[in-house]
Design a protein around this motif. Structure first.
Motif, PDB file in Angstrom:
ATOM      1  N   TYR A 227       0.822  -1.216   0.000  1.00  0.00           N
ATOM      2  CA  TYR A 227       0.000   0.000   0.000  1.00  0.00           C
ATOM      3  C   TYR A 227       0.855   1.265   0.000  1.00  0.00           C
ATOM      4  N   SER A 232       0.632   4.194  -4.428  1.00  0.00           N
ATOM      5  CA  SER A 232      -0.061   4.368  -3.151  1.00  0.00           C
ATOM      6  C   SER A 232      -1.397   5.095  -3.275  1.00  0.00           C
ATOM      7  N   TRP A 235      -5.075   2.881  -4.157  1.00  0.00           N
ATOM      8  CA  TRP A 235      -5.750   1.907  -3.301  1.00  0.00           C
ATOM      9  C   TRP A 235      -6.945   2.528  -2.594  1.00  0.00           C
ATOM     10  N   GLU A 244      -7.703  -2.965  -4.255  1.00  0.00           N
ATOM     11  CA  GLU A 244      -7.625  -3.413  -2.878  1.00  0.00           C
ATOM     12  C   GLU A 244      -6.881  -4.743  -2.785  1.00  0.00           C
TER      13      GLU A 244
END
Length: 308
Positions: A227, A232, A235, A244
């Motif tokens: 993540y 970044s 998500w 996800e």
């Protein structure tokens, strides 16, 4: 377990054993070790004898390339794709190096570049004309590139990024489209990551618990790492649209992402696997209570405080 999956895991295990064997050199690494001496070892101790053959830079580079190539081939990922066989072929072609002529174009129309890739690499490639039109691009948008010695997938990313384009695989076709359209067409892939979480053999004990037993890495730690370090802002947990990660024990990540980001996740996991087996990644082994007691008694004897 099917013969296909069994074969895949056997290949992955064989590659892991080879990497560990190379990485665990102790007193003096072999001349072919591309990583050099273990961390903290003086250079003169690792130096080969005067009459030993010195490995050339090309030989070291070739060995490292062989290790990297083996790890790439055996880094597992399984795609939840209806056209699994053909899609796997396209993904394999994307991972392969460019042909010897590379890609050298100057202000070439985008549709001509697409035709060249289709003919040269024998995969079906199409432009998403509707998607391009929505951001004001046309099929003859000029493309300039001079690329060699990299994979086809990396070359496509470098060529398409200035145009704010990317690609995804759909119905046995590599579709070139906009980032927005690709984000709306996520792909589900399953990554086995148990090898990244397990306690490395020989280091089962350290100071992480009261009794000195070493805990395996938490799978959620790996999820947070992805993540934070791979796209970044895409998500859901970071405010992105649909991407996800879900975990399924033991050691499986189920990831919904675009094709481009999946490739970056694969690269991160590959780098983690290679780094984990580097000599510098070996954790310091803590002594057991029994070993500490024996050492204390030995030190006491050396100080003259023992009974005779």
């Amino acid at each position: 377990m099917s013969s296909y999956l069994r074969g895949t895991y056997l290949l992955a295990a064989a590659a892991a054993v080879s990497l560990v064997a190379l990485a665990t050199t102790t007193a003096q690494p072999p001349a072919d070790n591309p990583f050099g001496p273990p961390l903290g070892q003086p250079a003169e101790e690792a130096a080969p004898a005067a009459d030993a053959e010195q490995p050339s830079a090309d030989k070291k580079a070739a060995l490292y390339d062989a290790i990297l190539d083996s790890a790439k081939r055996n880094t597992p990922v399984y795609w939840a794709d209806e056209q699994f066989k053909q899609s796997t072929h396209i993904r394999r072609v994307l991972r392969e190096p460019l042909n010897s002529i590379g890609i050298e174009v100057k202000d070439a129309p985008l549709n001509e570049v697409v035709k060249f890739i289709r003919d040269e690499y024998n995969i079906e490639v199409q432009l998403d004309l509707v998607g391009l039109d929505e951001i004001g691009l046309n099929p003859k948008e000029p493309v300039t590139a001079d690329l060699r010695h990299i994979s086809l997938g990396s070359a496509l990313q470098l060529m398409l990024r200035p145009l704010e384009l990317t690609y995804y695989i759909d119905n046995e076709v590599l579709v070139i489209t906009t980032d927005e359209v690709a984000c709306a067409r996520p792909v589900v892939a399953i990554y086995p990551v148990g090898d990244l979480l397990e306690v490395k053999q020989g280091y089962e004990r350290d100071a992480t618990t009261d009794n000195g037993a070493r805990r395996p890495e938490d799978i959620e730690t790996l999820v947070d790492l992805i993540y934070s370090n791979v796209a970044s802002d895409t998500w859901v947990v970071n405010g992105g649209p649909e991407a996800e990660i879900r975990t399924m024990q033991p050691g499986l990540l189920v990831v919904t992402q675009t094709q481009d980001v999946h490739e970056r996740i694969s690269k991160l996991l590959l780098a983690l696997r290679l780094a984990k087996d580097h000599p510098a990644a070996r954790p310091h082994r803590q002594m057991t209570p029994e070993e500490r007691e024996a050492k204390a008694e030995e030190e006491q004897l050396h100080r003259g405080g023992g009974a005779f």
